[in-house]
Structure formats: structure tokens, C-alpha cells
Design an enzyme around this catalytic site. Structure first.
Site, PDB file in Angstrom:
ATOM      1  N   ILE A  81      35.107 -31.192  81.344  1.00  0.00           N
ATOM      2  CA  ILE A  81      33.765 -31.646  82.026  1.00  0.00           C
ATOM      3  C   ILE A  81      33.334 -32.917  81.639  1.00  0.00           C
ATOM      4  CG2 ILE A  81      31.722 -30.842  82.788  1.00  0.00           C
ATOM      5  CD1 ILE A  81      33.797 -29.004  83.603  1.00  0.00           C
ATOM      6  N   ARG A 112      27.356 -39.913  82.879  1.00  0.00           N
ATOM      7  CA  ARG A 112      27.164 -38.948  84.189  1.00  0.00           C
ATOM      8  C   ARG A 112      26.491 -39.719  85.345  1.00  0.00           C
ATOM      9  NH1 ARG A 112      24.876 -33.499  81.597  1.00  0.00           N
ATOM     10  NH2 ARG A 112      23.583 -34.936  80.305  1.00  0.00           N
ATOM     11  N   LYS A 144      16.227 -23.335  81.153  1.00  0.00           N
ATOM     12  CA  LYS A 144      15.779 -24.803  81.158  1.00  0.00           C
ATOM     13  C   LYS A 144      16.204 -25.363  82.358  1.00  0.00           C
ATOM     14  CE  LYS A 144      17.963 -28.014  78.896  1.00  0.00           C
ATOM     15  NZ  LYS A 144      18.049 -29.607  79.228  1.00  0.00           N
ATOM     16  N   ASN A 145      17.612 -25.338  82.710  1.00  0.00           N
ATOM     17  CA  ASN A 145      18.155 -25.977  83.280  1.00  0.00           C
ATOM     18  C   ASN A 145      17.783 -25.560  84.722  1.00  0.00           C
ATOM     19  OD1 ASN A 145      19.510 -27.788  81.661  1.00  0.00           O
ATOM     20  ND2 ASN A 145      21.642 -26.272  81.680  1.00  0.00           N
ATOM     21  N   ARG A 149      14.757 -29.485  72.527  1.00  0.00           N
ATOM     22  CA  ARG A 149      14.875 -29.925  74.080  1.00  0.00           C
ATOM     23  C   ARG A 149      15.447 -28.759  74.864  1.00  0.00           C
ATOM     24  NH1 ARG A 149      19.038 -33.152  75.165  1.00  0.00           N
ATOM     25  NH2 ARG A 149      18.439 -33.062  77.316  1.00  0.00           N
ATOM     26  N   VAL A 181      25.410 -41.165  89.023  1.00  0.00           N
ATOM     27  CA  VAL A 181      24.780 -40.686  89.917  1.00  0.00           C
ATOM     28  C   VAL A 181      25.114 -40.898  91.495  1.00  0.00           C
ATOM     29  CG1 VAL A 181      22.305 -40.333  88.650  1.00  0.00           C
ATOM     30  CG2 VAL A 181      22.863 -42.438  90.207  1.00  0.00           C
ATOM     31  N   ASP A 182      26.207 -41.406  91.324  1.00  0.00           N
ATOM     32  CA  ASP A 182      26.827 -41.773  92.657  1.00  0.00           C
ATOM     33  C   ASP A 182      26.978 -40.622  93.716  1.00  0.00           C
ATOM     34  OD1 ASP A 182      27.726 -43.886  90.704  1.00  0.00           O
ATOM     35  OD2 ASP A 182      29.545 -44.006  91.822  1.00  0.00           O
ATOM     36  N   ARG A 205      17.279 -36.804  81.668  1.00  0.00           N
ATOM     37  CA  ARG A 205      18.125 -37.100  82.944  1.00  0.00           C
ATOM     38  C   ARG A 205      17.835 -36.325  84.278  1.00  0.00           C
ATOM     39  NH1 ARG A 205      22.802 -39.740  83.800  1.00  0.00           N
ATOM     40  NH2 ARG A 205      23.728 -39.000  85.318  1.00  0.00           N
ATOM     41  N   CYS A 247      24.249 -40.939  78.529  1.00  0.00           N
ATOM     42  CA  CYS A 247      23.704 -39.851  77.326  1.00  0.00           C
ATOM     43  C   CYS A 247      24.806 -39.784  76.296  1.00  0.00           C
ATOM     44  CB  CYS A 247      23.449 -38.746  77.902  1.00  0.00           C
ATOM     45  SG  CYS A 247      24.719 -37.753  78.719  1.00  0.00           S
ATOM     46  N   ASP A 271      28.270 -26.129  78.270  1.00  0.00           N
ATOM     47  CA  ASP A 271      27.298 -25.935  77.412  1.00  0.00           C
ATOM     48  C   ASP A 271      27.361 -25.206  75.978  1.00  0.00           C
ATOM     49  OD1 ASP A 271      26.039 -28.280  78.530  1.00  0.00           O
ATOM     50  OD2 ASP A 271      24.740 -26.899  79.778  1.00  0.00           O
TER      51      ASP A 271
END
Length: 421
Positions: free
Chosen positions: A328, A121, A22-23, A398, A123-124, A92, A116, A306
């Protein structure tokens, strides 16, 4: 709304097909925005997140043709450079359309994705990398408004910490930037390598993927290609842990040990036998109790965050005590109280969880809190006495394709039933 009913206590035997990652699939789908030609992707899983991203790509004018696990995407013309909040908020990974739209069209307006369930998390790092490549970025009413009218240009980007999303995003944007871009302290995950392979098949010049330094030589344009999405290492590790908890033997077709990184050694220490074979990864767990082993999450090739929830479920029945440290994401132990409803002995102190193995778990109604937590409850339910009901299956849908059917095919008593509560 459905829930998952599991009657535990049955060992798992047979062969189980590992779906495309998926990722990885989500990011190579976004890469279709970088070219006017058709990008054909094979081994694309049928998941809620994939279907949601297709909605967003359609919003940008991408022509979509799907036949089973094969997906053909053609962004002949970008009809909109705006990614609206009502679509981006649901997933996301949608935010990663920003770089490709900016690189190809010179402008983009993309909604911020927000936080989430497993913690914020930001996005900088994504935005700073694009700014280093010459983008002008402003925040307006919850949207990132970016422009690069003269095009992006190569830059040296040094990430202060490893970020998979920022590495992927920067790599895609840099393919069409003028000059050379160097990404330092880049993520090394297999999905990074898979994206680089796809981009290179499209005519990009990406070097060093899989190492901490990635170099991208910008090109004037990309072209169409065909790319096979790599197997999902998180699904593979999850089913391996299901064997560890329930017992038995599975051939995880298309799986391979190298995708697991440090997880293969951890699972072997816990008492599982993993063997690479021509058709996939064979996982065996016979008789002997699982051994309590310590683990801490790290970027690849370390133990993946994960798989942390799934590993906690495996350790719930281990012989001895396991200490799990999550490094993480914050707030990623929400599955612990649900596992405790099944009889697990878990104590959480900040980012550390201590799991003392118990002789048996007992089925009970539980609730999924996020994607990976859902799978931890499935693993626990497969090994528990009696019946377990897992609600809020939209989390599971998902990231795990046809989970109930796959488990049924290897002997598990699992069924989707209406949730009447």
C-alpha cells in the site's frame, strides 16, 4: 515531553474497551459541514487528531459542544471557506473539508496537506473526482482553489486504484450534487460503511457502501442526526497482537471479528484464538509458541497496512520465518530498525521484510517513527525482557486513546514518565 516505560514479561488478562474508530470519527466530523443542523456523534475517541480537526471546524464556524465521548457539531453558518496551511499541515484528514465546503458553499480554498512519514499520498484522485462533478480547480501557492458556482452535478467516477480517502471525499461531496454519482472501484473498508450510515441518517441517499460500486443520489439538503462511531478495528487488532506477543486472554469490548477482514484468519494461523461473544471479541494465547506466517497488505477485506508494523512485532518472537510484503505505502518499514534494537532479526529488501523469530527480545530505548510504528514498539516492549523506553509519544497519542491506562487495567507494567533526554 513524555516517554513510555514498559517492563515486559507479564501476560495480559481482563477486559479492555475498544474506542471509536479514529479514521471514521474524523470523516463523520467533517460531514457536519454539509448541513446547517446539529450532528451529534457518540463514541468519539479523545485523540490528538480529533482535537486538531475540531480546531479546523471551529475555523469554518462550526459550533462545538463536547461531553466525554459525545460530540455535538452545528455548522449553522460557514464563516470561512479557507482551510489554512498552519492547520491542515498537522493532519492529512483535514484536506477532506474541501468537498463538503465546495458542495455547500460553491467554493473552497484548502491547503495541500503535503506528504507524511510513511510516504507520499497524493490527492490527485480527490481532485479528479471533484472535477468530474463539475468543479473548477486551480492550484495557487500551495492551496487548492475550487469553485462550483452552479453547484456540483452527478458523475461517473472510476478510481484507477482503491483509495479510502478519495472514496470518502467523493461520497460526501456527491450527497449535495444534482443527479446521480457512481463511484467505481471504491474502497470497501468498514469506515466507508460507517460514513455512509451517518450520511444516510442525515438524509443522504447512499447505496452500495461496502462494495466496489457506490451510488449516491444527490439531495437538495441534509439535516441533523445522531450517529454512533463504529469500534476501531486497528486498535482492536493491535491489542489482539499484544495478547499474541505477551500471552494471556482479553475480552476486547465492542470488538467483532468481521471488522478485521483477512487479519482474523492470519492471527488464527499464527496461533491466537479469536471468538466473537455478545460483549466483544475474546482473544486468547496460551503457552504454545506463535507460528511464523506470511502476510501481504491489501485494501479491505485484505490484511490492513495499518496493522503491518504490529504484526512484525508479533512475528519477531514467532517460531519460524515470516515474510511481510507491504503493497500500500512505500517507506513503511521505519519501525524495523527500532525493533532490531530490541533484538529482532529483520531483513528489509524494498517492500518486503523477512522476519526470523528469536527466542526473546530485550528491553532498550527506542523511538517511534509514526503512529502504527509506535504500537509495534509497545507490543514488542510488552513481550521483551527488562525495560523498554519509547520516546516521541505524540505519534501514539494521535491514534490510541488512553493506551497506558488501558494496558495497566489488564496487568501490564506500563507508565508515562518525563523524557529528560
Amino acid at each position: 515531553m513524555d516517554k513510555l516505560a514498559i517492563i515486559g514479561g507479564r501476560e495480559l488478562y481482563g477486559e479492555l474497551e475498544i474506542s471509536g474508530a479514529k479514521n471514521s470519527a474524523l470523516k463523520v466530523m467533517v460531514a457536519s459541514l454539509l448541513t446547517a443542523d446539529a450532528l451529534t456523534l457518540t463514541n468519539v475517541p479523545d485523540l490528538a487528531d480529533v482535537r486538531q480537526l475540531l480546531v479546523l471546524l471551529d475555523n469554518h464556524g462550526v459550533e462545538i459542544d463536547r461531553d466525554g465521548a459525545t460530540l455535538r457539531l452545528k455548522a449553522k453558518e460557514i464563516t470561512s471557506t479557507t482551510a489554512p496551511y498552519e492547520i491542515v499541515r498537522k493532519m492529512r484528514a483535514s484536506f477532506n473539508v474541501l468537498g463538503p465546503l465546495l458542495a455547500r458553499e460553491g467554493e473552497a480554498r484548502v491547503s495541500l496537506p503535503g506528504g507524511c512519514a510513511i510516504g507520499a499520498r497524493p490527492v490527485d484522485l480527490h481532485l479528479k473526482a471533484l472535477e468530474a462533478m463539475g468543479a473548477q480547480i486551480e492550484l495557487e501557492e500551495g492551496y487548492v482553489v475550487a469553485s462550483a458556482k452552479q453547484g456540483l452535478r452527478g458523475a461517473r467516477v472510476s478510481f484507477p486504484f482503491v483509495s479510502v480517502g478519495a472514496t470518502e471525499h467523493s461520497m460526501m461531496a456527491a450527497t449535495l450534487a444534482e443527479g446521480v454519482t457512481t463511484l467505481e472501484n471504491a474502497a470497501r473498508e468498514p469506515e466507508i460503511v460507517d460514513l455512509a450510515d451517518c450520511l444516510n441518517a442525515m438524509g443522504a441517499r447512499v447505496e452500495g457502501a461496502g462494495t466496489s460500486t457506490i451510488t449516491i443520489h444527490g439531495v437538495a439538503a441534509l439535516h441533523g442526526a445522531t450517529h454512533d462511531v463504529l469500534p476501531d478495528r486497528i486498535e482492536m487488532g493491535s491489542y489482539a497482537m499484544a495478547v499474541g506477543a505477551a500471552g494471556g486472554e482479553l475480552l476486547l469490548k465492542r470488538g467483532r471479528m468481521s471488522l478485521l477482514g483477512a487479519a482474523d484468519g492470519i492471527l488464527a494461523e499464527a496461533g491466537l484464538t479469536l471468538t466473537d461473544e455478545p460483549d466483544g471479541l475474546r482473544v486468547t494465547k496460551w503457552g504454545r509458541p506463535t507460528k511464523g506466517t506470511n502476510v501481504h497488505t491489501e485494501p479491505f477485506p485484505g490484511f490492513p497496512t495499518d496493522l503491518q508494523a504490529q504484526y512484525m512485532a508479533l512475528m519477531a518472537l514467532a517460531d519460524g520465518t515470516s515474510v511481510i510484503r507491504e503493497t500500500i505505502f512505500e517507506n513503511r518499514y521505519m519501525h524495523a530498525p527500532e525493533l532490531m534494537r530490541l533484538g529482532a532479526n529483520i531483513h528489509v529488501d524494498g517492500q518486503t521484510a523477512t522476519v526470523r523469530g528469536v527466542k526473546s527480545l530485550r528491553g532498550a530505548p527506542v523511538m517511534a517513527t509514526d503512529l502504527r510504528a509506535s504500537m509495534s514498539l509497545v507490543i514488542a516492549g510488552l513481550s521483551a525482557e527488562g525495560q523498554t523506553f519509547i520516546s516521541r509519544l505524540y505519534h501514539l497519542d494521535r491514534g490510541f486513546e488512553r493506551l497506558d491506562k488501558k494496558l495497566q487495567s489488564v496487568g501490564a507494567l506500563v507508565e508515562r514518565v518525563p523524557d529528560t533526554d
